[in-house]
Design an enzyme around this catalytic site. Structure first.
Site, mmCIF file in Angstrom:
data_model
loop_
_atom_site.group_PDB
_atom_site.id
_atom_site.type_symbol
_atom_site.label_atom_id
_atom_site.label_comp_id
_atom_site.label_asym_id
_atom_site.label_seq_id
_atom_site.Cartn_x
_atom_site.Cartn_y
_atom_site.Cartn_z
ATOM 1 N N SER A 112 0.807 -1.217 0.000
ATOM 2 C CA SER A 112 0.000 0.000 0.000
ATOM 3 C C SER A 112 0.842 1.270 0.000
ATOM 4 O O SER A 112 0.372 2.324 -0.447
ATOM 5 C CB SER A 112 -0.961 0.014 1.197
ATOM 6 O OG SER A 112 -0.293 -0.271 2.388
ATOM 7 N N HIS A 164 1.168 5.202 4.164
ATOM 8 C CA HIS A 164 0.274 5.665 3.107
ATOM 9 C C HIS A 164 0.547 7.124 2.753
ATOM 10 O O HIS A 164 0.638 7.480 1.572
ATOM 11 C CB HIS A 164 -1.183 5.501 3.553
ATOM 12 C CG HIS A 164 -1.602 4.081 3.739
ATOM 13 N ND1 HIS A 164 -2.837 3.720 4.230
ATOM 14 C CD2 HIS A 164 -0.941 2.910 3.510
ATOM 15 C CE1 HIS A 164 -2.925 2.410 4.282
ATOM 16 N NE2 HIS A 164 -1.793 1.897 3.857
#
Length: 216
Positions: A112, A164
């Site tokens: 991610s 992220h």
């Protein structure tokens, strides 16, 4: 390249599953998951390796779903080589952000960081190719995806929001350095973007080292 990356992620997950489990902390560390403590003591490859490690089958399936859906689009825009470089650099930047601002004892991993990097890349495309209607709309189509995923990351416990954010930042900056195939970017923008990426990465190392010194 998108399929190769997916294959590597799946292979690593299978190896982890048969050698102790993908949710076992000791096994995660054995496979070089992200850990501030280990990075501080010289294991810098942990900024790279976690890009291919996933914690549990749901984590793997979600990230492979996103990679399968968006990877081809970016690979077609940048070509396989530049796409791979951007993907990896975004993952590294995400893990550097975790090293700077993450919890000292946390262990994290996942593609991610790189996937958020692709989201940031899309926003950067919208910013750097304002005069190209197709690319501007392509970039703007990711605004909703970014917003939803950022909100989701804050709301759900256990998600590595620092990785992220770092990946998103890395992708946005790299959009100014790597031109889309058959297109150009002003040299000044490319130089500024490269310097920004390098200086921010160095800054994250400095902040991470400082936080570790204070912790120990």
């Amino acid at each position: 390249m998108t399929r190769i990356l997916m294959g590597i992620n799946i292979l690593v997950f299978i190896l982890m599953t048969v050698t102790g489990g993908s949710e076992n902390i000791e096994n995660l560390l054995r496979f070089n998951a992200m850990s501030k403590i280990y990075v501080y003591y010289g294991e810098w490859w942990r900024l790279f390796c976690p890009i291919f490690i996933h914690i549990g089958i749901i984590h793997l399936l979600m990230n492979m779903y996103f990679l399968n859906n968006v990877g081809d689009e970016f690979e077609s825009l940048y070509g396989s080589t530049k796409f791979l470089i951007i993907y990896l650099l975004c993952g590294i930047m995400g893990n550097l952000f975790t090293y700077a601002f993450g919890e000292v004892t946390s262990v994290s991993a996942g593609a991610s960081t790189s996937l958020y990097g692709l989201f940031g890349l899309a926003l950067g495309i919208m910013f750097n190719y304002k005069d190209n209607e197709f690319l501007r709309q392509f970039g703007s189509s990711f605004i909703g995806i970014v917003a939803i995923n950022i909100i989701y990351s804050f709301m759900v416990p256990g998600i590595g929001i620092t990785g992220h954010i770092g990946g998103l930042l890395g992708g946005f900056i790299l959009a100014g350095f790597f031109p889309i195939m058959n297109m150009t970017l002003p040299t000044s923008i490319r130089i500024i973007s490269l310097l920004a990426f390098v200086l921010i990465a160095i800054g994250f190392v400095f902040i991470g080292n400082k936080s570790m010194l204070q912790a120990i």
